[in-house]
Each structure stands twice: as C-alpha cells, then as structure tokens.
Write a protein that holds these residues in place. Structure first.
Motif, mmCIF file in Angstrom:
data_model
loop_
_atom_site.group_PDB
_atom_site.id
_atom_site.type_symbol
_atom_site.label_atom_id
_atom_site.label_comp_id
_atom_site.label_asym_id
_atom_site.label_seq_id
_atom_site.Cartn_x
_atom_site.Cartn_y
_atom_site.Cartn_z
ATOM 1 N N VAL A 1 -7.999 -15.537 2.194
ATOM 2 C CA VAL A 1 -7.652 -15.508 0.439
ATOM 3 C C VAL A 1 -6.579 -14.446 1.368
ATOM 4 C CG1 VAL A 1 -10.033 -16.022 -0.485
ATOM 5 C CG2 VAL A 1 -9.560 -14.100 0.932
ATOM 6 N N VAL A 2 -5.980 -13.607 -0.564
ATOM 7 C CA VAL A 2 -5.819 -12.606 -0.253
ATOM 8 C C VAL A 2 -5.578 -11.246 -1.716
ATOM 9 C CG1 VAL A 2 -2.807 -11.560 -0.158
ATOM 10 C CG2 VAL A 2 -3.654 -13.566 1.360
ATOM 11 N N GLU A 3 -5.478 -10.116 -1.236
ATOM 12 C CA GLU A 3 -5.598 -9.603 -2.697
ATOM 13 C C GLU A 3 -4.488 -9.016 -2.460
ATOM 14 O OE1 GLU A 3 -7.435 -10.020 -4.789
ATOM 15 O OE2 GLU A 3 -9.121 -10.961 -4.780
ATOM 16 N N VAL A 4 -3.803 -8.576 -3.081
ATOM 17 C CA VAL A 4 -2.897 -7.090 -3.112
ATOM 18 C C VAL A 4 -3.513 -5.866 -4.284
ATOM 19 C CG1 VAL A 4 -0.309 -6.214 -3.911
ATOM 20 C CG2 VAL A 4 -1.654 -8.214 -2.965
ATOM 21 N N VAL A 5 -4.013 -5.072 -3.381
ATOM 22 C CA VAL A 5 -4.506 -3.724 -3.453
ATOM 23 C C VAL A 5 -3.761 -3.379 -4.666
ATOM 24 C CG1 VAL A 5 -5.062 -1.868 -3.457
ATOM 25 C CG2 VAL A 5 -5.099 -3.521 -2.189
ATOM 26 N N SER A 6 -4.139 -2.476 -6.466
ATOM 27 C CA SER A 6 -3.351 -2.674 -7.470
ATOM 28 C C SER A 6 -4.117 -1.010 -7.294
ATOM 29 C CB SER A 6 -3.882 -3.096 -9.268
ATOM 30 O OG SER A 6 -5.482 -2.905 -8.892
ATOM 31 N N LYS A 7 -3.527 -0.337 -8.351
ATOM 32 C CA LYS A 7 -3.997 0.922 -8.775
ATOM 33 C C LYS A 7 -5.614 0.969 -8.703
ATOM 34 C CE LYS A 7 0.851 1.318 -9.874
ATOM 35 N NZ LYS A 7 1.387 2.076 -11.181
ATOM 36 N N SER A 8 -5.918 0.532 -9.631
ATOM 37 C CA SER A 8 -6.540 0.033 -9.783
ATOM 38 C C SER A 8 -8.982 -0.574 -9.268
ATOM 39 C CB SER A 8 -6.980 0.019 -11.450
ATOM 40 O OG SER A 8 -6.855 -1.357 -11.849
ATOM 41 N N SER A 9 -7.782 -1.425 -8.361
ATOM 42 C CA SER A 9 -8.824 -2.198 -7.718
ATOM 43 C C SER A 9 -9.189 -2.548 -6.464
ATOM 44 C CB SER A 9 -8.120 -3.773 -7.409
ATOM 45 O OG SER A 9 -6.985 -3.583 -6.771
ATOM 46 N N THR B 1 5.747 -0.311 -1.934
ATOM 47 C CA THR B 1 4.738 0.833 -2.431
ATOM 48 C C THR B 1 5.036 0.980 -4.153
ATOM 49 O OG1 THR B 1 6.236 2.441 -1.385
ATOM 50 C CG2 THR B 1 4.016 0.910 0.393
ATOM 51 N N TYR B 2 3.555 2.110 -4.211
ATOM 52 C CA TYR B 2 3.306 2.255 -5.023
ATOM 53 C C TYR B 2 4.279 3.505 -5.759
ATOM 54 C CZ TYR B 2 0.027 -1.638 -6.803
ATOM 55 O OH TYR B 2 -0.155 -3.340 -6.544
ATOM 56 N N ALA B 3 4.653 4.382 -6.415
ATOM 57 C CA ALA B 3 5.067 4.997 -6.248
ATOM 58 C C ALA B 3 4.574 5.858 -7.519
ATOM 59 C CB ALA B 3 6.259 5.316 -7.468
ATOM 60 N N GLY B 4 3.927 7.851 -6.410
ATOM 61 C CA GLY B 4 2.891 8.644 -7.442
ATOM 62 C C GLY B 4 1.695 7.679 -7.585
ATOM 63 N N VAL B 5 0.846 7.336 -6.314
ATOM 64 C CA VAL B 5 -0.789 6.885 -6.540
ATOM 65 C C VAL B 5 -1.353 7.943 -5.526
ATOM 66 C CG1 VAL B 5 -1.487 5.313 -6.748
ATOM 67 C CG2 VAL B 5 0.109 4.725 -7.402
ATOM 68 N N ARG B 6 -1.886 8.462 -5.873
ATOM 69 C CA ARG B 6 -2.864 9.212 -4.885
ATOM 70 C C ARG B 6 -3.343 7.964 -3.461
ATOM 71 N NH1 ARG B 6 -7.417 12.546 -7.085
ATOM 72 N NH2 ARG B 6 -5.764 14.311 -6.760
ATOM 73 N N PRO B 7 -3.324 8.361 -2.230
ATOM 74 C CA PRO B 7 -4.031 7.606 -1.484
ATOM 75 C C PRO B 7 -5.579 7.984 -1.327
ATOM 76 C CG PRO B 7 -2.618 9.333 -0.302
ATOM 77 C CD PRO B 7 -2.823 9.892 -1.593
#
Length: 197
Positions: A106-114, A187-193
């Motif tokens: 299975v694969v999950e791509v991390v979102s800003k809220s997940s 990659t997402y821009a401006g997202v806190r690590p």
C-alpha cells in the motif's frame, strides 16, 4: 462501502454500521480508522503528480495499481482507502473491499493534514493487516519511507524494518522487483517540517 462481518465483532459502538451507509460529499475521501470516521479534501496537484509518476513505473502487466480502493483489514474496525494499492494481477477479486492478505503493497502520499494518520495510525493498521510493504511518500520532508516485516496485533502492530530514501535517489522496491525513480517527485511549498518517522 461495505464491511466484512469480522469488523462487526470489534466495533462495539456500531460505527461500522453507520459507516456502511454513509455517503460522503463529492470530492471528499472518507475512511474508517479504528472506529473513527476520517474525512479529507481531494488531493492537490503535488500529490496527484507523485501518484502519476509512481504508477507509470509499476508494470501493469504484472501489478494491479488500484487507487481509492477500500481495504478490508480483518479483525480491525478499519476500512482504510490507501492512495494506492498494489496487488498481483492474478490475485484481484471480482468485487468488494480488497482483503489485506491479497495485497503486496500500500502507498500513502502525505498531505499537509495527514502526517499523523499516515505515519502512526495507518502504519499500525496496515501492519495488523499483515500488508507486507507500506510505502509512505512524503512531499513535506522530500523522502519516502518503506516499511516492511509487519508484526504484532491490533494497536501494538508495527513494521520491524524501515528504510528512508530521499527524493532524487533511486527507491528500491524489492517486493515488486523494481526500483523507482523519485527525481520528479515534487514537494509542498511553505509547509512546516515534522518529526516523523
């Protein structure tokens, strides 16, 4: 969405029955994760481009590459809907949720809220379902985490092996007999690590 009878035994509050008849609004992804209904907005462009780049590298002749496929985790009050389910083409059933014993990865791509769900909750759920490989692709941290060797039961289940590959490096997926080129994963821009895994 349908559930196997095994879930009813572990769902003491009846959430599974409610979930079976629940119709989400258009564009909303809904999952049942350990008795909790989780709703998420449709994925953004970075997510979709990563998925396209990954799916293109998995040979269709050998693997069914199923997106938004309900997964039946036997013995769990869960019906996750991974971003991608990889199953040997000969093992795909004719209908219904896909039983976890048939799944190769299975694969999950991390979102800003997940982030927490993908790295903690689903890690345990997929390990409990004995899914042999769980790949977390993380556009926040620009790396992929391959988890293998599931062990344990219920909330104590986990993967015993973890390998991190930075975007740009070749990602070995021995279980599929191939290596994935991650050089075009965005990659997402401006997202806190974050601090996972």
């Amino acid at each position: 969405m349908r559930r196997a009878t095994e879930m009813t035994a572990v769902d003491e509050r009846g959430m599974t029955k409610y979930f079976e008849g629940f119709e989400p609004p258009d564009g909303v992804k809904v999952e049942l994760l350990r008795g909790v209904i989780v709703m998420m907005a449709a994925p953004d462009l970075v997510h979709n481009m990563i998925m396209e780049g990954l799916v293109d590298q998995l040979p269709r002749s050998r693997w069914a590459r199923l997106q938004t496929q309900d997964v039946d985790i036997v013995g769990e009050a869960s019906e996750p809907v991974p971003d991608l389910v990889v199953v040997a083409r000969d093992d795909v059933p004719t209908s219904g949720p896909l039983p976890s014993p048939l799944i190769t990865m299975v694969v999950e791509v991390v979102s800003k809220s997940s982030v927490h769900q993908d790295y903690v909750v689903k890690r345990s759920i997929y390990a409990a379902g004995r899914v042999p490989a769980y790949l977390v692709i993380d556009p926040v941290m620009a790396h992929s985490v391959l988890l293998t060797r599931p062990a344990g039961d219920g909330e104590d289940a986990d993967y015993l092996s973890q390998e991190i590959t930075k975007f740009g490096d070749s990602l070995p997926l021995e279980i599929l007999g191939l290596e994935v080129d991650t050089s075009e994963f965005g990659t997402y821009a401006g997202v806190r690590p974050h601090r996972y895994p």
